[in-house]
Design a protein around this motif. Sequence first.
Motif, PDB file in Angstrom:
ATOM      1  N   ASP A  72       6.557  -6.423  22.579  1.00 60.92           N
ATOM      2  CA  ASP A  72       7.785  -6.519  23.364  1.00 60.92           C
ATOM      3  C   ASP A  72       7.532  -6.848  24.836  1.00 60.92           C
ATOM      4  O   ASP A  72       6.518  -6.434  25.408  1.00 60.92           O
ATOM      5  CB  ASP A  72       8.556  -5.195  23.286  1.00 60.92           C
ATOM      6  CG  ASP A  72       9.373  -5.088  21.999  1.00 60.92           C
ATOM      7  OD1 ASP A  72       9.083  -5.834  21.045  1.00 60.92           O
ATOM      8  OD2 ASP A  72      10.298  -4.267  21.964  1.00 60.92           O
ATOM      9  N   ASP A  73       8.472  -7.547  25.422  1.00 62.26           N
ATOM     10  CA  ASP A  73       8.583  -7.846  26.857  1.00 62.26           C
ATOM     11  C   ASP A  73       7.756  -9.044  27.323  1.00 62.26           C
ATOM     12  O   ASP A  73       7.982  -9.565  28.402  1.00 62.26           O
ATOM     13  CB  ASP A  73       8.267  -6.622  27.735  1.00 62.26           C
ATOM     14  CG  ASP A  73       9.173  -5.434  27.423  1.00 62.26           C
ATOM     15  OD1 ASP A  73      10.337  -5.674  27.049  1.00 62.26           O
ATOM     16  OD2 ASP A  73       8.717  -4.294  27.526  1.00 62.26           O
ATOM     17  N   HIS A 163      13.862 -11.773  23.471  1.00 65.36           N
ATOM     18  CA  HIS A 163      14.106 -10.380  23.895  1.00 65.36           C
ATOM     19  C   HIS A 163      15.137 -10.379  25.029  1.00 65.36           C
ATOM     20  O   HIS A 163      15.041  -9.598  25.959  1.00 65.36           O
ATOM     21  CB  HIS A 163      12.777  -9.757  24.335  1.00 65.36           C
ATOM     22  CG  HIS A 163      12.767  -8.259  24.463  1.00 65.36           C
ATOM     23  ND1 HIS A 163      13.426  -7.410  23.606  1.00 65.36           N
ATOM     24  CD2 HIS A 163      12.145  -7.441  25.364  1.00 65.36           C
ATOM     25  CE1 HIS A 163      13.215  -6.149  23.967  1.00 65.36           C
ATOM     26  NE2 HIS A 163      12.460  -6.131  25.042  1.00 65.36           N
ATOM     27  N   HIS A 167      16.902  -8.830  30.057  1.00 68.50           N
ATOM     28  CA  HIS A 167      16.670  -7.424  29.683  1.00 68.50           C
ATOM     29  C   HIS A 167      17.696  -6.499  30.347  1.00 68.50           C
ATOM     30  O   HIS A 167      17.528  -5.291  30.353  1.00 68.50           O
ATOM     31  CB  HIS A 167      15.243  -7.002  30.073  1.00 68.50           C
ATOM     32  CG  HIS A 167      14.592  -5.991  29.154  1.00 68.50           C
ATOM     33  ND1 HIS A 167      14.979  -4.681  29.112  1.00 68.50           N
ATOM     34  CD2 HIS A 167      13.579  -6.093  28.254  1.00 68.50           C
ATOM     35  CE1 HIS A 167      14.216  -4.022  28.233  1.00 68.50           C
ATOM     36  NE2 HIS A 167      13.368  -4.862  27.681  1.00 68.50           N
TER      37      HIS A 167
HETATM   38 ZN   LIG Z   1      11.844  -4.496  26.269  1.00 71.14          ZN
END
Ligand SMILES: [Zn+2]
Length: 283
Positions: A72-73, A163, A167
Motif C-alpha cells: 500500500d501507498d 489507491h 488518499h
Molecule cells: Zn494507504
Amino acid sequence: MKGIVLSYHSHNVFGAGYENNDHVAFSRDLELITAAGGEIISLMSLVARIRRYQAGERSDNDEKIYVALTFDDGPVFDYKDFIHPVHGYQRSFYNEMMKFRAEHDTNIQPGLSATSFVIASPSARQAMARSPECGYTFLDEDWLGDDWWENASKTGMISIGNHSLDHVHPVVPSVVLSSEIRGSFHEVATYADANAQIRDASALISKKTNGLSVPLFAFPYGHYNDYLVKEYLPDHIDEHGLAAAFSADGRYITDQDNLWCLPRFICGLHWKSPEDLNGILNG
Ligand SMILES: [Zn+2]
C-alpha cells in the motif's frame, strides 16, 4: 476456496524485527505461506477465481488456500532497496520475491507476484514525501515518486493498482473532496468525489505507466461506504474500468463477498508474528 489477501507497507520500518519491520515480515511470510501449503497467485487471478466461484463453478481445489500479496501507498521501497539511517539496509519487497525465486525451484510458487496500490496525484505524493508525519524527510530521493511504476510492472512480478487520487490525506493541501474532513475515505460519498478519487486516479496511473489498465482499487485507510460499494463502483464500471475493490477488514474472502469490498489482512494490525500469520493461514 479460502482466499486470503495480505497487505504490507514498505515504509513500515521501525526496527529490525518481524513485529516492527514489514520487509522482515514479508521475507519470512513467503516461506510461511509456502510451508502452510498456501498458493500465491496474483490479486487479479484471485478476483477471477472468486468470480467463477460466485458464478457457481467449483473446482477440485476447493480446499486450497489461495494467497494474494498487496503493498500500500506506493513508496519506491516496494521496488528498490534502500538504506534507512537508523535501521540500515532494507531489501525491497520486489527483491525479496526475487530472492525467494532464486532460492527455490521454479515449481515452488510459480505465481509469485504482488500488487502495489499507489497514490495517483504527483502533488499529493510530494506533500506526503516532505511531511515529517510520513517519516522520511531525511531522504533526498523522491520516495513517493512514480518513475518506478512502469519498470516494476514490466518485471511481471508487480502490478500497479489504484489507491486513490490523494488518499484524502491530512498533510495534502489540495485534497479533491467536497467535504472539509480529511483523513477519512468515508467522506467520498458523491459521484463527483468518487470520480475524482477513483476514476481519475486510475486514468492518471494508466497515463504514467504507458497505458496499462488499472483494474484494482484499495480503499485508503480501508474506509468505504454504501454509496461506493453499492452504487458507484458496481453501477459505473464503464467509466472507472475497475474489476474489484479492497478494504482492510481483516478476514477471509468467501464466495459470499461483494467484489467491491473484498477484505484484506494488514501486516502489523491483523498479525504481528509468524505465529499469528500461521493462525490466519490455518484458521
Ligand atoms: Zn494507504
